[in-house]
Scaffold this motif. Sequence first.
Motif, PDB file in Angstrom:
ATOM      1  N   LEU A   1      14.003   4.490   2.186  1.00  0.00           N
ATOM      2  CA  LEU A   1      12.657   3.576   2.137  1.00  0.00           C
ATOM      3  C   LEU A   1      12.090   3.703   0.886  1.00  0.00           C
ATOM      4  CD1 LEU A   1      10.743   1.452   3.291  1.00  0.00           C
ATOM      5  CD2 LEU A   1       9.561   3.344   4.356  1.00  0.00           C
ATOM      6  N   VAL A   2      12.193   2.743   0.024  1.00  0.00           N
ATOM      7  CA  VAL A   2      11.286   2.912  -1.356  1.00  0.00           C
ATOM      8  C   VAL A   2      10.128   1.829  -1.252  1.00  0.00           C
ATOM      9  CG1 VAL A   2      11.466   2.472  -3.887  1.00  0.00           C
ATOM     10  CG2 VAL A   2      13.369   3.118  -2.325  1.00  0.00           C
ATOM     11  N   VAL A   3       8.781   2.485  -1.319  1.00  0.00           N
ATOM     12  CA  VAL A   3       7.790   1.720  -1.198  1.00  0.00           C
ATOM     13  C   VAL A   3       6.848   1.782  -2.383  1.00  0.00           C
ATOM     14  CG1 VAL A   3       5.272   1.682   0.102  1.00  0.00           C
ATOM     15  CG2 VAL A   3       7.408   2.505   1.193  1.00  0.00           C
ATOM     16  N   SER A   4       6.360   0.461  -2.758  1.00  0.00           N
ATOM     17  CA  SER A   4       5.574   0.384  -4.094  1.00  0.00           C
ATOM     18  C   SER A   4       4.120   0.803  -3.566  1.00  0.00           C
ATOM     19  CB  SER A   4       5.381  -1.260  -4.292  1.00  0.00           C
ATOM     20  OG  SER A   4       4.643  -1.298  -5.405  1.00  0.00           O
ATOM     21  N   THR A   5       3.450   1.671  -4.266  1.00  0.00           N
ATOM     22  CA  THR A   5       2.206   2.101  -4.292  1.00  0.00           C
ATOM     23  C   THR A   5       1.600   2.167  -5.449  1.00  0.00           C
ATOM     24  OG1 THR A   5       2.869   4.454  -4.335  1.00  0.00           O
ATOM     25  CG2 THR A   5       2.542   3.572  -2.208  1.00  0.00           C
ATOM     26  N   ARG A   6       1.825   0.988  -6.201  1.00  0.00           N
ATOM     27  CA  ARG A   6       1.317   0.670  -7.734  1.00  0.00           C
ATOM     28  C   ARG A   6       0.079   0.081  -7.589  1.00  0.00           C
ATOM     29  NH1 ARG A   6       7.162  -0.797 -10.345  1.00  0.00           N
ATOM     30  NH2 ARG A   6       7.136  -2.531  -8.720  1.00  0.00           N
ATOM     31  N   GLY A   7      -0.693  -0.008  -8.602  1.00  0.00           N
ATOM     32  CA  GLY A   7      -1.968  -0.624  -8.705  1.00  0.00           C
ATOM     33  C   GLY A   7      -1.800  -2.165  -8.434  1.00  0.00           C
ATOM     34  N   PRO A   8      -2.831  -2.834  -8.089  1.00  0.00           N
ATOM     35  CA  PRO A   8      -2.830  -4.143  -8.044  1.00  0.00           C
ATOM     36  C   PRO A   8      -3.014  -5.235  -9.321  1.00  0.00           C
ATOM     37  CG  PRO A   8      -4.889  -3.531  -7.359  1.00  0.00           C
ATOM     38  CD  PRO A   8      -4.260  -2.168  -7.865  1.00  0.00           C
ATOM     39  N   ARG A   9      -2.940  -6.575  -9.243  1.00  0.00           N
ATOM     40  CA  ARG A   9      -3.298  -7.348  -9.935  1.00  0.00           C
ATOM     41  C   ARG A   9      -4.263  -8.195  -9.442  1.00  0.00           C
ATOM     42  NH1 ARG A   9       1.871  -8.701  -8.325  1.00  0.00           N
ATOM     43  NH2 ARG A   9       1.254 -11.013  -8.297  1.00  0.00           N
ATOM     44  N   PRO A  10      -5.152  -8.574 -10.530  1.00  0.00           N
ATOM     45  CA  PRO A  10      -6.392  -9.427 -10.151  1.00  0.00           C
ATOM     46  C   PRO A  10      -5.912 -11.036  -9.473  1.00  0.00           C
ATOM     47  CG  PRO A  10      -6.379  -9.249 -12.716  1.00  0.00           C
ATOM     48  CD  PRO A  10      -5.172  -8.243 -11.853  1.00  0.00           C
ATOM     49  N   ARG A  11      -6.774 -11.474  -8.524  1.00  0.00           N
ATOM     50  CA  ARG A  11      -6.223 -12.559  -7.730  1.00  0.00           C
ATOM     51  C   ARG A  11      -7.044 -13.574  -8.746  1.00  0.00           C
ATOM     52  NH1 ARG A  11      -4.217 -13.414  -2.715  1.00  0.00           N
ATOM     53  NH2 ARG A  11      -4.794 -11.229  -2.262  1.00  0.00           N
ATOM     54  N   THR A  12      -6.694 -14.017 -10.004  1.00  0.00           N
ATOM     55  CA  THR A  12      -7.641 -14.859 -10.957  1.00  0.00           C
ATOM     56  C   THR A  12      -6.942 -16.188 -11.263  1.00  0.00           C
ATOM     57  OG1 THR A  12      -6.918 -13.632 -12.700  1.00  0.00           O
ATOM     58  CG2 THR A  12      -9.108 -12.955 -11.534  1.00  0.00           C
ATOM     59  N   ALA A  13      -5.683 -16.644 -10.806  1.00  0.00           N
ATOM     60  CA  ALA A  13      -4.874 -17.596 -11.293  1.00  0.00           C
ATOM     61  C   ALA A  13      -5.799 -18.739 -11.229  1.00  0.00           C
ATOM     62  CB  ALA A  13      -3.643 -17.819 -10.765  1.00  0.00           C
ATOM     63  N   PHE A  14      -6.436 -19.108 -10.047  1.00  0.00           N
ATOM     64  CA  PHE A  14      -7.266 -20.371  -9.670  1.00  0.00           C
ATOM     65  C   PHE A  14      -8.236 -20.580 -10.659  1.00  0.00           C
ATOM     66  CE2 PHE A  14      -9.502 -17.427  -7.170  1.00  0.00           C
ATOM     67  CZ  PHE A  14     -10.955 -17.927  -7.131  1.00  0.00           C
TER      68      PHE A  14
ATOM     69  N   VAL B   1     -20.595 -17.288  -7.034  1.00  0.00           N
ATOM     70  CA  VAL B   1     -19.966 -15.907  -6.991  1.00  0.00           C
ATOM     71  C   VAL B   1     -18.741 -15.785  -6.778  1.00  0.00           C
ATOM     72  CG1 VAL B   1     -20.565 -13.499  -6.244  1.00  0.00           C
ATOM     73  CG2 VAL B   1     -22.589 -15.003  -6.316  1.00  0.00           C
ATOM     74  N   LEU B   2     -17.855 -15.219  -7.838  1.00  0.00           N
ATOM     75  CA  LEU B   2     -16.399 -14.918  -7.667  1.00  0.00           C
ATOM     76  C   LEU B   2     -16.097 -13.547  -7.266  1.00  0.00           C
ATOM     77  CD1 LEU B   2     -15.451 -17.257 -10.605  1.00  0.00           C
ATOM     78  CD2 LEU B   2     -15.241 -17.681  -8.151  1.00  0.00           C
ATOM     79  N   ALA B   3     -15.648 -13.365  -6.201  1.00  0.00           N
ATOM     80  CA  ALA B   3     -15.167 -11.938  -5.721  1.00  0.00           C
ATOM     81  C   ALA B   3     -13.723 -11.754  -5.280  1.00  0.00           C
ATOM     82  CB  ALA B   3     -16.268 -11.450  -4.689  1.00  0.00           C
ATOM     83  N   PRO B   4     -12.781 -12.459  -6.064  1.00  0.00           N
ATOM     84  CA  PRO B   4     -11.553 -12.712  -5.527  1.00  0.00           C
ATOM     85  C   PRO B   4     -10.568 -11.627  -5.128  1.00  0.00           C
ATOM     86  CG  PRO B   4     -11.383 -12.942  -7.757  1.00  0.00           C
ATOM     87  CD  PRO B   4     -12.973 -12.772  -7.652  1.00  0.00           C
ATOM     88  N   GLY B   5     -10.886 -10.474  -5.548  1.00  0.00           N
ATOM     89  CA  GLY B   5     -10.072  -9.402  -5.151  1.00  0.00           C
ATOM     90  C   GLY B   5      -8.881  -9.237  -6.011  1.00  0.00           C
ATOM     91  N   SER B   6      -7.891  -8.647  -5.188  1.00  0.00           N
ATOM     92  CA  SER B   6      -6.466  -8.428  -5.940  1.00  0.00           C
ATOM     93  C   SER B   6      -5.372  -8.701  -5.118  1.00  0.00           C
ATOM     94  CB  SER B   6      -6.443  -7.003  -6.237  1.00  0.00           C
ATOM     95  OG  SER B   6      -7.586  -6.511  -7.105  1.00  0.00           O
ATOM     96  N   ILE B   7      -4.174  -8.956  -5.858  1.00  0.00           N
ATOM     97  CA  ILE B   7      -2.884  -9.066  -5.280  1.00  0.00           C
ATOM     98  C   ILE B   7      -2.029  -7.614  -5.160  1.00  0.00           C
ATOM     99  CG2 ILE B   7      -0.653 -10.228  -5.485  1.00  0.00           C
ATOM    100  CD1 ILE B   7      -2.266 -12.349  -6.930  1.00  0.00           C
ATOM    101  N   TRP B   8      -1.756  -7.169  -4.055  1.00  0.00           N
ATOM    102  CA  TRP B   8      -1.247  -6.018  -3.714  1.00  0.00           C
ATOM    103  C   TRP B   8       0.428  -6.246  -3.523  1.00  0.00           C
ATOM    104  CZ3 TRP B   8      -3.778  -1.399  -4.372  1.00  0.00           C
ATOM    105  CH2 TRP B   8      -5.257  -1.370  -4.546  1.00  0.00           C
ATOM    106  N   GLU B   9       1.011  -5.073  -3.685  1.00  0.00           N
ATOM    107  CA  GLU B   9       2.575  -4.925  -3.295  1.00  0.00           C
ATOM    108  C   GLU B   9       2.541  -4.224  -2.087  1.00  0.00           C
ATOM    109  OE1 GLU B   9       4.752  -3.478  -6.809  1.00  0.00           O
ATOM    110  OE2 GLU B   9       4.242  -5.111  -8.083  1.00  0.00           O
ATOM    111  N   GLY B  10       3.985  -4.410  -1.496  1.00  0.00           N
ATOM    112  CA  GLY B  10       4.513  -3.256  -0.541  1.00  0.00           C
ATOM    113  C   GLY B  10       3.344  -3.268   0.793  1.00  0.00           C
TER     114      GLY B  10
END
Length: 368
Positions: A231-244, A108-117
């Motif tokens: 202060l500038v903060v990235s609150t953008r959406g994430p990218r899937p953690r799927t490279a592997f 089961v793959l549930a790798p989640g996401s890569i976030w910023e900030g």
Amino acid sequence: MASKKNIVVVGGGSGGSLVAKTLAGKIPSAQVTLINPVDYLVSRPTLPRMTVSDQNDLLETALVPFDKLFTTPNGKFVKGLVETIQANEKGGNVVLTDGQQIAYDFLVLAPGSIWEGPLDIPEDAAGAKAFVAQQRAAFSKASKIVLVGGGAVGIEFAGEIKDIWPTKEVTIVHGEKGLLNSTYTASFRNGMEKGLHARGINIILDDFVDDIPTDGSPVKTRKGHSIEADLVVSTRGPRPRTAFIAQSLGEDVLDKRGQIKVQPTLQLIGHSNIFALGDAIDYVEQKQVMKAMAHSGIVTANIVALASGSTKLKPYKGSTEMIIVTNGKNGGRAYIGMLWGIVLGDWFARMIKSKTLLVPMTRGNMGY
């Protein structure tokens, strides 16, 4: 069952943890192994409040260890990072970065996401605590804060900042014509905007920030706005953690956004013994904790069926779109995608989410 099954779950977010816990209970003869880079679940809805200020206990309560997750002896947690999946028709192995190999019959793959900030919390306990302290210091020191992204994350950061420092200047820059996105009705999005304006939060819509300055220089938008900020903060959406996953199973297992392609049964195409769930799959819906938990019910039922020799599997048919977006500890708005789109205000958001950020529920699901 003909033989003992090895079930491996990669990723210990809310969905992955629930799958592992449930499968261990439903298939006592199976060995269920949950693999995660850190030995605790990060309750992500808490991060805007946790990282803005130390006026809460979230650093102690919202990073929930896995040591009480399993209530049966056939469940095991392994701290590690998966580097490679060695797949074949009847099973395979996952190989960790430390060289350890763990065999699976079902994966089961549930790798989640890569976030910023401030949501990019490090994958070790000491690093996480230092990171949170650093973020809190940055918010405390700043007087003019720009949040790049006006989805739920940006809105919730704005509300948390205003709770602690009502006089700080806060600006949200968002690329759509309204806050959030078109999944939600105009009345809900407009109401969210009014609630932020009432707290003195500036909102720039239908514009983008391509480069986030780190040297204190003004923020430049595509349409020519220049915004002073310390202060500038990235609150953008994430990218899937799927490279592997692509490196192991081939690029064709992912779509152009890096999401895992799944069948309605949440099996990978061409890999009937591999399932995926959560933020990283290509099912068209909003990426939320509750969606991952809904996926977990389908994945669990289908693995139980396959392990018992059945070929009758359940399809995932989607979930009602619902969201509660906080505006600090005492406010926010909720949307329920039924009928004409039900919108509820501060009292409902406060009762369900704003006060506790669902921490008691999360801890309860983890055995605490």
